[in-house]
Design an enzyme around this catalytic site. Structure first.
Site, mmCIF file in Angstrom:
data_model
loop_
_atom_site.group_PDB
_atom_site.id
_atom_site.type_symbol
_atom_site.label_atom_id
_atom_site.label_comp_id
_atom_site.label_asym_id
_atom_site.label_seq_id
_atom_site.Cartn_x
_atom_site.Cartn_y
_atom_site.Cartn_z
ATOM 1 N N LYS A 28 55.656 44.610 47.419
ATOM 2 C CA LYS A 28 54.402 44.326 48.124
ATOM 3 C C LYS A 28 54.700 43.422 49.312
ATOM 4 O O LYS A 28 55.344 42.372 49.162
ATOM 5 C CB LYS A 28 53.464 43.635 47.145
ATOM 6 C CG LYS A 28 52.001 43.818 47.440
ATOM 7 C CD LYS A 28 51.235 43.273 46.244
ATOM 8 C CE LYS A 28 49.768 43.350 46.434
ATOM 9 N NZ LYS A 28 49.065 42.563 45.419
HETATM 10 C C1 E4P Z 1 45.714 42.994 45.512
HETATM 11 O O1 E4P Z 1 46.657 43.653 45.111
HETATM 12 C C2 E4P Z 1 45.458 41.592 45.207
HETATM 13 O O2 E4P Z 1 46.321 41.219 44.145
HETATM 14 C C3 E4P Z 1 44.080 41.286 44.698
HETATM 15 O O3 E4P Z 1 43.332 42.455 44.467
HETATM 16 C C4 E4P Z 1 43.347 40.229 45.445
HETATM 17 O O4 E4P Z 1 42.091 40.008 44.845
HETATM 18 P P1 E4P Z 1 41.194 38.710 45.130
HETATM 19 O O5 E4P Z 1 40.597 38.852 46.500
HETATM 20 O O6 E4P Z 1 40.159 38.718 44.060
HETATM 21 O O7 E4P Z 1 42.121 37.532 45.051
#
Ligand code: E4P
Length: 218
Positions: A85
């Site tokens: 990622k």
């Molecule tokens: C995406 O892969 C992130 O890990 C995640 O969905 C972020 O979510 P949040 O905005 O609730 O922190």
């Protein structure tokens, strides 16, 4: 639409995996920090639980392409299911290009516009992660972004990047993602549990139990 779980908590991952609904897992630096455990150990454990794409993010403090590429190779070496990622920046795009040319799967994260998604797809990202909830937080309808990206990707046969709807905060978000054409929604465990329940289902179960017990006992 497939489901990933958005957590670094192995107990939650195990629970959801046992339900047979998971096609993968996404983690991020905040989720990993919340667990307070060694990063690579956690990722390795997750690969032993779920047979699907597991996103592990490069270190939040690594901002140059070379550093992200080095860490990306290390993350990919943990298991063939690992996906690296990488945040949406110019350096991130360079890292995505190099890693994808080496056959390493990537997930471009922190996407808030259709243009960012298109750039990530063209750099070779396997997945793009638009953040629905964080847009809703600032009064911009997040599901529209998913719709836009899905429409744009469908317009071009040579784009194969999959859309992961991220920052999902409620069962309503999940429905919006599916209607908008997301390939995947990555959903926190709490929301998965909320999706299972309906007051009439719960009430119906209790009524069946009471009616059965009244005649046949336990
Ligand atoms: C995406 O892969 C992130 O890990 C995640 O969905 C972020 O979510 P949040 O905005 O609730 O922190």
């Amino acid at each position: 639409m497939k489901f990933f779980i958005d957590t670094a908590n192995v107990d939650e991952i195990r629970e959801a995996n046992d339900m047979g609904i998971l096609a993968g897992v996404t983690t991020n630096p905040s989720l990993i920090a919340k667990e307070g455990r060694d990063y690579k150990t956690v990722l390795k454990e997750i690969t032993e639980i779920v047979d699907g794409a597991i996103s592990g993010e490069v270190k939040a403090t690594t901002t140059d392409a070379d550093g992200m590429i080095k860490e990306g190779r290390e993350i990919a070496a943990i298991h063939p299911n690992m996906v690296v990622k990488i945040p949406m920046t110019a350096e991130g795009l360079k890292a995505i290009r190099t890693l994808s040319s080496e056959g390493i799967k990537t997930n471009c994260t922190l996407i808030f516009t259709a243009n960012q998604a298109l750039l990530a797809a063209r750099a070779g990202a396997t997945y793009v992660s638009p953040f629905l909830g964080r847009l809703d937080d600032i009064s911009e309808p997040g599901f529209r972004l998913i719709e836009e990206i899905a429409t744009i990707f469908k317009n071009y046969d040579d784009i194969h990047a999959q859309i992961i709807s991220a920052s999902v905060r409620s069962p309503l978000h999940v429905e919006q993602c599916a209607l908008a054409g997301a390939d995947i929604a990555t959903v926190p465990y709490k929301v998965i549990k909320q999706m299972i329940h309906h007051p009439l289902t719960d009430e119906g179960i209790v009524k069946f139990q009471n009616d059965y017990r009244a005649v046949f006992g336990d």
